[in-house]
Write an enzyme that holds these catalytic residues in place. Structure first.
Site, PDB file in Angstrom:
ATOM      1  N   ASN A   6      40.987 160.708  70.790  1.00  0.00           N
ATOM      2  CA  ASN A   6      40.716 160.669  69.619  1.00  0.00           C
ATOM      3  C   ASN A   6      40.947 159.434  69.064  1.00  0.00           C
ATOM      4  O   ASN A   6      41.276 158.863  69.381  1.00  0.00           O
ATOM      5  CB  ASN A   6      41.467 161.848  68.562  1.00  0.00           C
ATOM      6  N   HIS A   9      39.569 156.049  64.544  1.00  0.00           N
ATOM      7  CA  HIS A   9      40.223 155.241  64.255  1.00  0.00           C
ATOM      8  C   HIS A   9      40.323 153.524  64.829  1.00  0.00           C
ATOM      9  O   HIS A   9      40.393 152.991  64.241  1.00  0.00           O
ATOM     10  CB  HIS A   9      42.575 155.107  64.280  1.00  0.00           C
ATOM     11  N   HIS A  42      35.161 162.510  65.166  1.00  0.00           N
ATOM     12  CA  HIS A  42      34.743 163.110  64.529  1.00  0.00           C
ATOM     13  C   HIS A  42      33.806 163.076  63.431  1.00  0.00           C
ATOM     14  O   HIS A  42      34.470 161.708  63.291  1.00  0.00           O
ATOM     15  CB  HIS A  42      35.922 163.466  63.696  1.00  0.00           C
ATOM     16  N   ARG A  44      32.320 162.739  60.438  1.00  0.00           N
ATOM     17  CA  ARG A  44      32.588 162.975  58.680  1.00  0.00           C
ATOM     18  C   ARG A  44      31.367 163.678  58.125  1.00  0.00           C
ATOM     19  O   ARG A  44      30.330 162.440  57.858  1.00  0.00           O
ATOM     20  CB  ARG A  44      34.061 162.702  58.499  1.00  0.00           C
ATOM     21  N   ARG A  48      33.033 158.136  57.308  1.00  0.00           N
ATOM     22  CA  ARG A  48      34.281 156.990  57.261  1.00  0.00           C
ATOM     23  C   ARG A  48      34.485 156.625  58.263  1.00  0.00           C
ATOM     24  O   ARG A  48      35.255 155.159  58.076  1.00  0.00           O
ATOM     25  CB  ARG A  48      34.865 157.624  56.770  1.00  0.00           C
ATOM     26  N   GLU A  69      33.488 166.647  67.017  1.00  0.00           N
ATOM     27  CA  GLU A  69      34.451 167.508  66.438  1.00  0.00           C
ATOM     28  C   GLU A  69      33.804 167.324  65.176  1.00  0.00           C
ATOM     29  O   GLU A  69      33.072 166.172  64.296  1.00  0.00           O
ATOM     30  CB  GLU A  69      36.102 166.453  65.760  1.00  0.00           C
ATOM     31  N   THR A 100      42.050 166.074  58.754  1.00  0.00           N
ATOM     32  CA  THR A 100      42.010 167.334  58.667  1.00  0.00           C
ATOM     33  C   THR A 100      43.376 168.135  58.971  1.00  0.00           C
ATOM     34  O   THR A 100      44.422 167.707  58.756  1.00  0.00           O
ATOM     35  CB  THR A 100      41.538 167.467  60.186  1.00  0.00           C
ATOM     36  N   GLU A 150      40.960 175.737  69.455  1.00  0.00           N
ATOM     37  CA  GLU A 150      42.464 173.926  69.435  1.00  0.00           C
ATOM     38  C   GLU A 150      42.970 174.671  68.575  1.00  0.00           C
ATOM     39  O   GLU A 150      42.972 175.429  67.704  1.00  0.00           O
ATOM     40  CB  GLU A 150      41.523 172.934  69.284  1.00  0.00           C
ATOM     41  N   HIS A 190      47.107 167.384  66.955  1.00  0.00           N
ATOM     42  CA  HIS A 190      47.300 166.663  65.643  1.00  0.00           C
ATOM     43  C   HIS A 190      49.091 166.608  65.189  1.00  0.00           C
ATOM     44  O   HIS A 190      49.244 168.008  65.385  1.00  0.00           O
ATOM     45  CB  HIS A 190      46.749 168.101  64.357  1.00  0.00           C
ATOM     46  N   GLY A 212      44.954 161.721  68.596  1.00  0.00           N
ATOM     47  CA  GLY A 212      44.557 160.618  68.016  1.00  0.00           C
ATOM     48  C   GLY A 212      45.334 159.130  67.645  1.00  0.00           C
ATOM     49  O   GLY A 212      45.655 158.248  68.556  1.00  0.00           O
ATOM     50  N   HIS A 213      45.597 158.973  66.736  1.00  0.00           N
ATOM     51  CA  HIS A 213      46.771 158.274  65.855  1.00  0.00           C
ATOM     52  C   HIS A 213      47.957 157.898  66.905  1.00  0.00           C
ATOM     53  O   HIS A 213      48.011 156.320  66.386  1.00  0.00           O
ATOM     54  CB  HIS A 213      47.057 158.784  64.307  1.00  0.00           C
TER      55      HIS A 213
HETATM   56  N1  PXP Z   1      42.603 167.910  66.637  1.00  0.00           N
HETATM   57  C1  PXP Z   1      41.825 168.140  66.213  1.00  0.00           C
HETATM   58  C2  PXP Z   1      40.729 169.200  65.591  1.00  0.00           C
HETATM   59  C3  PXP Z   1      41.477 166.570  64.120  1.00  0.00           C
HETATM   60  O1  PXP Z   1      40.624 167.110  63.651  1.00  0.00           O
HETATM   61  C4  PXP Z   1      42.628 165.615  64.724  1.00  0.00           C
HETATM   62  C5  PXP Z   1      42.210 164.342  64.479  1.00  0.00           C
HETATM   63  O2  PXP Z   1      41.079 164.250  63.789  1.00  0.00           O
HETATM   64  C6  PXP Z   1      43.334 165.500  65.991  1.00  0.00           C
HETATM   65  C7  PXP Z   1      43.098 166.528  67.214  1.00  0.00           C
HETATM   66  C8  PXP Z   1      43.917 164.035  66.668  1.00  0.00           C
HETATM   67  O3  PXP Z   1      45.289 164.307  65.527  1.00  0.00           O
HETATM   68  P1  PXP Z   1      45.718 163.119  65.841  1.00  0.00           P
HETATM   69  O4  PXP Z   1      45.025 161.918  65.239  1.00  0.00           O
HETATM   70  O5  PXP Z   1      47.165 163.554  64.495  1.00  0.00           O
HETATM   71  O6  PXP Z   1      46.449 162.979  67.093  1.00  0.00           O
END
Ligand code: PXP
Length: 236
Positions: A6, A9, A42, A44, A48, A69, A100, A150, A190, A212-213
């Site tokens: 993801n 960011h 994503h 949004r 953002r 997403e 999310t 998911e 997530h 992602g993060h």
């Molecule tokens: N899966 C979904 C559906 C999400 O909304 C997110 C966050 O945007 C992620 C995975 C990835 O989460 P993280 O950034 O905490 O790894």
């Protein structure tokens, strides 16, 4: 296990200055080069991070898969049917949330979700529902026509290293098993990190992790290519 990266960011950072740097498309290409099996953004409602144009450009550029997403709104439905990404992951969305928060509520509105999913699947998109590891939601998801779920790993990630770790992991294990039995394919994501991701290997039904993060955080110090390679090695 496959890895979807993801890159929202990267767009967050880019938007901080309003220009083009760091370049989102370049980031996507680096992730693919490092072995990412798909790229997730994503879109949004408040735009953002990822913008509409990013989604169209990524669809043209990617050699792997674009996983879009999005919330269950008319606007997003229209965009998805126009872009036709390989994957759509339907997520709940609140304007004020930082990320999310919970999974999608499917059980109380199966017909609505089913009607939303059908045109996407008919267009050739593989649709996933982002849900909590909850029996009721898994059973409902199996009735919507979506091919994937998911599983929301947020509670597991928060519980990691605490006395609730096993409990939360077991919720994921049970939900994955049930989903598989009902004919759903299973992804998860997530809050997963270099530290907590290894236990996802205990869930044999998992096909792909969306992360992602933590990857972007590591990339700040190590570079994006190394951060993706390191995560790929951890989930092998
Ligand atoms: N899966 C979904 C559906 C999400 O909304 C997110 C966050 O945007 C992620 C995975 C990835 O989460 P993280 O950034 O905490 O790894």
């Amino acid at each position: 296990m496959l890895l979807g990266v993801n890159i929202d960011h990267i767009a967050t950072l880019r938007n901080a200055r309003g220009g083009l740097e760091p370049n989102l498309l370049q980031a996507a290409l680096i992730c693919e080069k490092a072995g990412a099996d798909g790229i997730t953004v994503h879109l949004r409602e408040d735009r953002r991070h990822t913008k509409d144009n990013d989604v169209y450009e990524l669809k043209k550029l990617l050699k792997t898969r674009l996983n879009l997403e999005m919330a269950l709104t008319e606007e997003m439905h229209r965009i998805a049917l126009d872009v036709v990404p390989e994957n759509v992951c339907l997520v709940p969305e609140k304007r004020e949330e930082v990320t999310t928060e919970g999974g999608l509520e499917v059980a109380s509105r199966i017909e609505f979700v089913k009607d939303f999913v059908k045109p996407l699947v008919d267009a050739g998109i593989v649709v996933s529902l982002f849900i909590d590891p909850d029996k009721k939601q898994v059973e409902a998801a199996a009735k919507t026509g979506a091919q994937f779920i998911e599983l929301h790993t947020g509670r597991y990630s928060e519980a990691y290293g605490t006395e609730n770790e096993e409990l939360e992991l077991n919720h994921l294990k049970d939900a994955a098993k049930l989903a598989h039995k009902l004919g759903l394919k299973v992804n998860a994501g997530h809050g997963l990190t270099y530290e907590n991701v290894h236990r996802m290997r205990e869930i044999p039904e998992l096909i792909e992790l969306n992360i992602g993060h933590n990857i972007i955080a590591h990339a700040v110090f190590d570079g994006l290519e190394k951060a993706v390679i390191d995560m790929k090695n951890l989930i092998k």
